[in-house]
Design an enzyme around this catalytic site. Structure first.
Site, mmCIF file in Angstrom:
data_model
loop_
_atom_site.group_PDB
_atom_site.id
_atom_site.type_symbol
_atom_site.label_atom_id
_atom_site.label_comp_id
_atom_site.label_asym_id
_atom_site.label_seq_id
_atom_site.Cartn_x
_atom_site.Cartn_y
_atom_site.Cartn_z
ATOM 1 N N GLN A 93 1.203 -1.084 -0.060
ATOM 2 C CA GLN A 93 -0.171 0.158 -0.103
ATOM 3 C C GLN A 93 0.528 1.621 0.288
ATOM 4 O O GLN A 93 0.159 2.339 -0.136
ATOM 5 C CB GLN A 93 -1.023 0.179 1.414
ATOM 6 N N CYS A 102 -4.820 0.235 3.435
ATOM 7 C CA CYS A 102 -4.935 -0.663 4.226
ATOM 8 C C CYS A 102 -5.870 -1.463 4.173
ATOM 9 O O CYS A 102 -6.603 -3.001 3.831
ATOM 10 C CB CYS A 102 -4.496 -0.980 5.758
ATOM 11 N N HIS A 274 -5.305 -0.595 11.889
ATOM 12 C CA HIS A 274 -4.535 -1.622 11.000
ATOM 13 C C HIS A 274 -5.380 -2.933 10.369
ATOM 14 O O HIS A 274 -6.109 -3.030 11.232
ATOM 15 C CB HIS A 274 -3.173 -1.654 11.084
ATOM 16 N N ASN A 294 -0.219 -9.282 5.211
ATOM 17 C CA ASN A 294 -0.154 -7.597 5.138
ATOM 18 C C ASN A 294 -0.082 -6.871 4.217
ATOM 19 O O ASN A 294 0.020 -7.548 3.129
ATOM 20 C CB ASN A 294 1.113 -7.432 6.431
#
Length: 633
Positions: A93, A102, A274, A294
């Site tokens: 990102q 995110c 997040h 992630n």
């Protein structure tokens, strides 16, 4: 220690049991800025409490209600289910600039994974476009967002794949270009670059069907046994695919390098800031852990993934998770590519929509500079009866080995066909060598645009394929999470190779990252030699002559009456076969988006050098630079 007033306020809210929630506006420009950086670890890319604007949309029983949850396996991951990787490519990102997206990355990645699961990992692999969510206020912006609102938007409006809208990490405009576009070269006297963009109307949308919070439904399984949040998460993941979860990021998590992460209670753990994906679970000794993905690039954690303790000391990862199930645009076929499908009845596009005839993206060999080949092992030879009669990288033994499809012409026009075709061919060959195992590796074409200069190669102004292969034999090529494709000429320096961008700090070079190279490369011409090379070692890169008819191609076996063989465009030939009537064809991959041709691919008459496609091809052999346990935990 002393606490800032803002941190003290958050602690007070948490201690009082109040849920922090940032209101989500349907208008991107009204979305709030990230919370104060005075609060350690809070980057603001996810609202504290995620809420579906119109509530859950659940039409069927929750998975845990239909099973005996005690029978769930001790370990499970969608990265390897009976030898098949159902996870789509990793994201970053934070490039080419910092963006708090995110919420968009996690939701589009999990829904893309579920599309891949639904389609049994068949080609084409669909990677939904998070940039459309950002452009259109579909849950937030680069200042942060709400994953639940993103799923709501996907259910209401749908999303195209990323060959419609490339990730730019900026707050763009929604209409008319911010959903699906193509960019054409500039017309004289205007400069070639960056060209002119126009919206695409004929493209496939994917929708969220059902969506909700994973913790919903009954609090017992099919046999009446009480279930915990972790049980509901496992059941949802096992039955339908990865889920999207919030966490509270700490400095320790940012610095994570590997192993099972655990961190004792932090007063701010209830402040989820997040969003990421949970794709499975496992066990180390007697300790259970989650497997997560992630969106910080492959150079973070365990090739971009992580393991984190289950039940407690885990940054609140079990507090608020959401899911969505996918469905395709009504009326679209379950698999857009059908070998014997008739061409779609669409009007021809204007000449020059995809190709600049005056300044082509493939340059002819200059006859000096880069060597024409570097061959250290025997080249495959055609032997009748020993070369497969048909070959398709998209289905070998029922498994897809083709990597991600591309669009060289967005977010602006760029004549990078030479970089796209060569990196696609090598990425596919890496996938073949690794048995299509997790993780999927897609080489960064932008690095070649930045750095290759031999044989008069000039980035977005065109280049020579063998120059690209030669550069890959001498230099490190990262994956796309190191260098996002921007369709522009950038500096060939450490930042132009692999970068990371931080909030209010700008972008800097990443010193250590996974890289790929080729050990050999060379030319190949002629039908039989091409068949031998492809069937033995995988896709190759080939030049062809673009004609107005080829630009307007929408399906079937292409034949052109112009007799043009002057190669001015580079594509990848990834297979060959015959139609039911015996017509021989090549299977080609283009780089003009999935709204062109047969989902971005084409078939062209084989054995007659149609458009010169058999006169100037090249190949490269990947060098094994990855460890034997790559992708294993």
């Amino acid at each position: 220690r002393d606490l800032s007033p803002m941190r003290s306020l958050f602690l007070l809210l948490v201690s009082c049991g109040l849920a922090l929630s940032i209101p989500v506006s349907p208008h991107r420009d009204e979305f709030p800025s990230p919370p104060s950086p005075d609060v350690p670890g809070y980057k603001g890319c996810r609202v504290g409490t995620s809420k579906f604007p119109a509530g859950d949309r659940v039409k069927s029983p929750r998975p845990h209600e239909l099973m005996d949850t005690t029978k769930l396996p001790k370990s499970f991951s969608w990265s390897d289910v009976n030898g098949t990787n159902y996870l789509t490519v990793l994201r970053n990102q934070h490039i080419p600039t910092y963006c708090g997206s995110c919420w968009a990355m996690a939701t589009t990645s999990t829904l893309s994974d579920r599309i891949k699961i639904m389609r049994k990992a068949a080609h084409p692999e669909v990677l939904l476009a998070p940039q459309v969510l950002i452009n259109c206020g579909g849950g937030g912006s680069c200042n942060g967002g709400d994953p639940a609102a993103a799923f709501h938007y996907m259910a209401k409006t749908g999303l195209p794949d990323e060959t419609c809208q490339n990730y730019e990490a900026v707050n763009g405009m929604c209409e008319p270009y911010g959903v699906c576009e193509t960019c054409t070269p500039g017309r004289e006297p205007d400069p070639l670059l960056p060209g002119t963009c126009e919206p695409i109307k004929n493209y496939t949308r994917w929708y969220a069907d059902e969506y909700g919070m994973v913790d919903g439904g009954k609090d017992h399984d099919r046999l009446g046994r009480s279930v915990r949040k972790a049980d509901k998460m496992k059941a949802e993941i096992y039955a339908r695919g990865p889920i999207s979860c919030g966490v509270h990021v700490t400095d320790k998590f940012v610095a994570y390098k590997g192993g099972v992460f655990k961190q004792a209670f932090d007063p701010l753990v209830f402040l989820l800031d997040h969003e990421l994906a949970v794709v499975g679970w496992g066990m180390e000794g007697k300790e259970e852990y989650w497997i997560g993905r992630n969106s910080w690039g492959s150079y973070w954690g365990e090739q971009g993934f992580f393991r984190i303790k289950m039940h407690r000391a885990n940054l609140g990862i079990e507090m608020q998770c959401s899911f969505a199930t996918p469905k395709q645009q009504p009326g679209e076929p379950a698999r857009p590519y059908k070998p014997d499908a008739a061409p779609k009845p669409l009007p021809p596009v204007a000449k020059g929509t995809y190709h600049d005839y005056a300044r082509p993206c493939r340059k002819a060999p200059a006859g000096k500079g880069t060597p024409r080949s570097h061959i250290t092992s025997p080249v495959p030879q055609y032997e009748k009866g020993k070369v497969a009669g048909s070959y398709d990288i998209r289905s070998i033994g029922g498994k897809n080995y083709a990597t991600l499809d591309k669009n060289q012409h967005i977010p602006q026009y760029c004549g990078s066909c030479w970089a796209q075709a060569t990196t696609s061919a090598v990425s596919d060959r890496i996938n073949l060598l690794r048995g299509s195992a997790f993780p999927e590796i897609v080489l960064a074409a932008q690095v070649l645009v930045n750095c290759v200069t031999s044989n008069e190669t000039e980035g977005c102004n065109g280049g020579e394929p063998l120059a690209a292969f030669e550069w890959m034999s001498m230099n490190k090529v990262p994956d796309i999470t190191c260098q996002q494709y921007q369709a522009k000429d950038l500096k060939c320096d450490a930042v132009g190779l692999c970068e990371n961008c931080e909030w209010h700090k700008g972008c800097s070079a990443v010193p250590k990252f996974g890289y790929y190279q080729v050990s050999e490369f060379g030319p190949v011409t002629g039908e039989l030699a091409m068949m031998a090379e492809i069937s033995k070692r995988g896709p190759i890169s080939c030049g062809l002559c673009v004609t107005p008819g080829f630009e307007s191609y929408m399906g079937g076996v292409y034949s052109d009456a112009t007799n043009c063989t002057e190669q001015d465009h580079e594509i990848s030939i990834a297979g060959y076969g015959k139609d039911a009537d015996g017509t021989k064809f090549w299977i080609g991959r283009n780089s003009w988006g999935t709204y062109w041709g047969e989902s971005g691919w084409f078939r062209i008459l084989r054995g007659v050098d149609m458009l010169g496609v058999e006169s100037g091809c090249s190949w490269a052999v990947p060098k094994v630079t990855w460890p034997k346990d790559f992708g294993q935990y």
